[in-house]
Design a protein around this motif. Structure first.
Motif, PDB file in Angstrom:
ATOM      1  N   VAL A 168      65.213  56.252  61.208  1.00  0.00           N
ATOM      2  CA  VAL A 168      64.998  56.867  62.519  1.00  0.00           C
ATOM      3  C   VAL A 168      63.560  57.359  62.678  1.00  0.00           C
ATOM      4  O   VAL A 168      63.041  57.448  63.790  1.00  0.00           O
ATOM      5  N   ILE A 332      76.627  59.372  69.569  1.00  0.00           N
ATOM      6  CA  ILE A 332      75.765  58.229  69.230  1.00  0.00           C
ATOM      7  C   ILE A 332      74.579  58.699  68.394  1.00  0.00           C
ATOM      8  O   ILE A 332      74.198  58.054  67.408  1.00  0.00           O
ATOM      9  N   ASN A 333      73.987  59.829  68.769  1.00  0.00           N
ATOM     10  CA  ASN A 333      72.873  60.383  67.997  1.00  0.00           C
ATOM     11  C   ASN A 333      73.289  60.673  66.557  1.00  0.00           C
ATOM     12  O   ASN A 333      72.561  60.350  65.609  1.00  0.00           O
ATOM     13  N   TRP A 335      75.768  59.381  64.867  1.00  0.00           N
ATOM     14  CA  TRP A 335      76.039  58.126  64.160  1.00  0.00           C
ATOM     15  C   TRP A 335      74.739  57.460  63.711  1.00  0.00           C
ATOM     16  O   TRP A 335      74.644  56.931  62.602  1.00  0.00           O
ATOM     17  N   MET A 336      73.727  57.514  64.562  1.00  0.00           N
ATOM     18  CA  MET A 336      72.423  56.932  64.206  1.00  0.00           C
ATOM     19  C   MET A 336      71.810  57.637  63.003  1.00  0.00           C
ATOM     20  O   MET A 336      71.118  57.020  62.196  1.00  0.00           O
ATOM     21  N   PRO A 340      71.737  54.433  60.487  1.00  0.00           N
ATOM     22  CA  PRO A 340      70.672  54.072  61.444  1.00  0.00           C
ATOM     23  C   PRO A 340      70.435  52.572  61.550  1.00  0.00           C
ATOM     24  O   PRO A 340      69.348  52.069  61.249  1.00  0.00           O
ATOM     25  N   ASP A 341      71.440  51.858  61.996  1.00  0.00           N
ATOM     26  CA  ASP A 341      71.298  50.415  62.155  1.00  0.00           C
ATOM     27  C   ASP A 341      71.140  50.037  63.624  1.00  0.00           C
ATOM     28  O   ASP A 341      70.708  48.943  63.959  1.00  0.00           O
ATOM     29  N   TRP A 342      71.467  50.968  64.505  1.00  0.00           N
ATOM     30  CA  TRP A 342      71.508  50.711  65.947  1.00  0.00           C
ATOM     31  C   TRP A 342      70.316  51.393  66.590  1.00  0.00           C
ATOM     32  O   TRP A 342      70.455  52.416  67.255  1.00  0.00           O
ATOM     33  N   LEU A 343      69.126  50.845  66.396  1.00  0.00           N
ATOM     34  CA  LEU A 343      67.901  51.491  66.873  1.00  0.00           C
ATOM     35  C   LEU A 343      67.274  50.690  68.009  1.00  0.00           C
ATOM     36  O   LEU A 343      67.230  49.465  67.971  1.00  0.00           O
ATOM     37  N   TRP A 347      66.596  53.723  75.644  1.00  0.00           N
ATOM     38  CA  TRP A 347      68.040  53.779  75.863  1.00  0.00           C
ATOM     39  C   TRP A 347      68.372  54.125  77.313  1.00  0.00           C
ATOM     40  O   TRP A 347      69.482  54.573  77.603  1.00  0.00           O
ATOM     41  N   GLU A 419      64.625  58.383  69.723  1.00  0.00           N
ATOM     42  CA  GLU A 419      64.634  58.519  68.264  1.00  0.00           C
ATOM     43  C   GLU A 419      63.571  59.497  67.777  1.00  0.00           C
ATOM     44  O   GLU A 419      63.750  60.163  66.757  1.00  0.00           O
ATOM     45  N   ARG A 463      62.281  47.712  60.477  1.00  0.00           N
ATOM     46  CA  ARG A 463      61.997  48.382  61.754  1.00  0.00           C
ATOM     47  C   ARG A 463      60.498  48.572  61.959  1.00  0.00           C
ATOM     48  O   ARG A 463      59.992  48.456  63.078  1.00  0.00           O
TER      49      ARG A 463
END
Length: 707
Positions: A168, A332-333, A335-336, A340-343, A347, A419, A463
């Protein structure tokens, strides 16, 4: 750790150092042991090496607006502008200002430009080093916040290591605008360190405690001058003091209050430890109020205004819908932070639709969120008197307190998920994970830590490479948020700059399909269609854009250009004048208005329009060239030459100006000077055949004249 502190004191006693200074440095861990130095070095090295891939990047996405196009970064602007303009260079008093006040960040950009120019490598290297410092300070803060023992030091080190590699953080490090979060985190941690010393040492002199309390508030002020989140350092310190450092005092007071033992309560309140606690709390909240009032005053006593596409959930008409939408975003925050795979770089728009119905299946995620939070708080209350409770409390504070300004609870924010704003909140999850690993067996523990660090590191490397170029960044966003119109818009923008017009048109059309009120996409698509000679379609798009946003000055100007191309001169003039009414200082619009008047043979008006364009922007080469060419064609050669000389003072490297100057000189018989300017134009633009042709004609005239 006690024997190490005894040795440190003994060593400095031999050097005849001031006893009070040595005690302060020992308590603050300014004279750390070898293990602490080793851990700090490991965390700093891992943090910087892992992010070294960002050194290959340039100025992308928001960096262009915040640095390249921000006049406050340039040395020509007064330094005092930094105090009155927002992060993007707009005066805070301007109604269109974003109200993001970060003068220390702009100052750092300005110093980078002053010493190295717009060298992206230097900018990125500074971000990487600042990240290393922030990670090291986070470890030191944890070590200072927790009691001294080997087990807790291992937890602090593990949390610091996870913090340094967390994916993140990639946006804050790789995006140059993320420097605001890095500097904010550094000063946040320094503020906490100073306050921890003040809170732990009630036996110290009033002068020493006051000094460190003032230092804590001063560092918080510096943090606020980097990013708004910084003010939460004082709230963090206050809650840590009450719930951790002075927890036993608070417990005694509550017991006496519940049992109505008021005489004993008064006696307890008279104790020095209680007085110090109350004094510290009053001082902290007075500092917080002062910073809030000062910040609000700088904003012109008004909050920034955002569009519904920036944060759709906050514009929902019903409180229940806003509440559910916010909670889903919180989930969602969280979970990230764990996985942290959903970056994604953005958004907004259609990425996360608001939750409007109690039957929405996404509410299962919200339920899981609150079950998790409830269990976390329950464990804190169960173990309130033991070290485990303090660890869970500190992790909870690190997760929640820095995030509060971005939670939409106190005021609306201009994003759904960002993020960068999670930079400090990552620390809470890292500490919680490190604490969880501590309960594993001695054989499993190193394996679990190693696997987690490697997983986070691999994702961070990938990333970081995605943040290297805009096209890779935007394409990665498309995988996460395919329904986000802004992602398609940015892909279209990059494709247009690369010359891939077909892809650009397709992506702009997709952005408008996903968001039918996307006026900026309509404007850009209209410009592409105009270049493709689809003038009628371009006019329709621009008319729709200004109907959505009547104050859209660029769309009004572009509508004028399209209408002029369609020979609708009267309507074109009205569009240009409307743009100038909305934006008084608009050199490009004056230039296009001049072209319209030139085409309709209104030469006096054309002259005035071109002159306005060049006075507002003396480096406007096209306006100068058209103005000088118009005067030259009218036979006013002397005035054309005078303006050519004036223009060349501002833009001496503009070949078109040398060309027009050469033509004017040739008409007055000054062939040698004319030849010199033709040669300079050719040197600056050697691929232009017109320059060679006119030079040949001038040489012929020169020979005839000499003969």
């Amino acid at each position: 750790m006690g024997w190490e502190r005894v040795l440190i004191r003994h060593r400095f006693k031999k050097l005849k150092c001031d006893k009070r200074i040595v005690e302060i440095m020992v308590d603050l861990d300014c004279i750390p042991s070898r293990d602490v130095l080793r851990n700090c070095l490991i965390i700093f090295t891992v943090a910087t090496l892992l992010r070294s891939g960002s050194l290959l990047g340039g100025f992308i996405f928001d960096d262009t607006e915040a640095i390249i196009n921000n006049k406050d970064v340039y040395a020509e602007r007064p330094w005092t502008n930094l105090l009155f303009n927002d992060f993007w260079g707009t005066p805070l008093s301007n109604p269109l200002s974003h109200k993001s006040y970060r003068p220390l960040v702009i100052l750092s950009y300005r110093l980078d430009v002053l010493f190295s120019g717009f060298n992206a490598l230097v900018f990125h290297a500074e971000n990487v080093l600042l990240h290393g410092v922030a990670c090291t300070l986070f470890y030191i803060v944890l070590r200072s916040a927790l009691p001294y023992n080997i087990s807790l030091d291992r937890i602090s080190f593990t949390a610091g290591l996870l913090f340094s590699v967390h994916p993140v953080h990639t946006e804050a490090v790789s995006a140059l605008v993320g420097r605001a979060d890095l500097l904010c985190a550094i000063f946040f941690n320094l503020s906490c360190l100073c306050y921890f010393y003040c809170a732990r040492n009630n036996s110290s002199s009033l002068y020493t405690q006051s000094l460190f309390l003032i230092l804590s508030i001063a560092f918080c002020c510096l943090s606020v001058l980097c990013k708004e989140q910084g003010i939460m350092a004082l709230i963090f310190c206050s809650l840590h003091d009450i719930l951790c450092t002075s927890q036993s005092i608070l417990h005694r007071l509550l017991v006496l209050l519940k049992s109505f033992q008021f005489s004993s309560l008064c006696t307890e309140l008279g104790k020095i430890q209680v007085k110090c606690l109350l004094w510290r709390q009053i001082f902290l909240y007075l500092g917080a109020v002062f910073l809030l009032l000062g910040r609000f005053w700088l904003m012109g006593s008004s909050l920034p205004e955002f569009k519904d596409v920036d944060n759709p959930g906050s514009f929902e008409p019903f409180l229940s819908s806003r509440f559910l939408s916010y909670n889903y975003v919180y989930a969602i925050n969280l979970w990230m932070l764990f996985a942290p795979d959903w970056l994604c770089f953005d958004w907004s728009m259609g990425c996360i639709p608001p939750v409007r119905s109690p039957s929405d299946s996404r509410l299962i995620v919200v339920l899981i969120l609150w079950v998790f939070i409830s269990l976390w708080i329950r464990k804190i209350l169960q173990w309130v008197k033991v070290t485990d409770g303090k660890i869970l409390t500190i992790s909870f504070l690190f997760l929640c307190v820095p995030f509060l300004p971005a939670s939409n609870i106190f005021f609306r924010v201009g994003f759904v998920i960002a993020e960068r704003v999670l930079y400090l909140s990552v620390g809470g999850i890292c500490l919680l994970v490190a604490y969880s690993f501590q309960h594993l067996s001695s054989k499993v523990y190193p394996f679990a830590v190693t696997v987690t660090v490697l997983l986070y590191s691999s994702k961070s490397v990938v990333r970081t490479l995605e943040w290297k170029e805009e096209i890779s960044l935007f394409s990665s966003g498309l995988k996460v948020c395919p329904k986000n119109a802004k992602v398609h818009y940015n892909i279209a923008k990059v494709a247009a700059e690369a010359g891939n017009v077909t892809l650009a048109i397709e992506e702009y059309q997709e952005a408008i399909r996903l968001n039918p009120r996307y006026d900026q996409a309509m404007n850009n698509l209209a410009n592409l269609l105009r270049d493709q000679n689809s003038l009628d379609d371009a006019e329709l798009l621009l008319e729709k854009a200004i109907s959505i946003r009547p104050s859209f000055t660029a769309a009004w100007m572009n509508l004028g250009i399209v209408r002029a191309s369609l020979k609708k001169y009267h309507d074109a003039e009205k569009a240009y004048l409307k743009a100038l009414m909305l934006r008084k200082r608009y050199p490009d619009c004056y230039y296009n208005l001049g072209n319209l008047y030139l085409e309709t043979k209104q030469l006096d008006k054309a002259y005035a329009a071109y002159l306005n364009a060049t006075s507002l922007r003396p480096t406007h080469a096209l306006a100068w060239s058209n103005l000088i060419a118009m005067l030259d064609n009218e036979g006013n050669v002397s005035k054309a030459m005078m303006l050519s000389k004036k223009a060349l003072k501002y833009i001496p490297g503009e070949p078109s100006l040398h060309f027009t100057m050469a033509n004017a000189l040739g008409k007055t018989g000054r062939y040698q000077e004319s030849e010199d300017h033709f040669l300079e134009a050719i040197r600056l633009m050697p691929d232009n055949p017109v320059y060679y042709a006119n030079l040949g004609k001038t040489n012929q005239k020169k020979k005839v004249h000499n003969w």
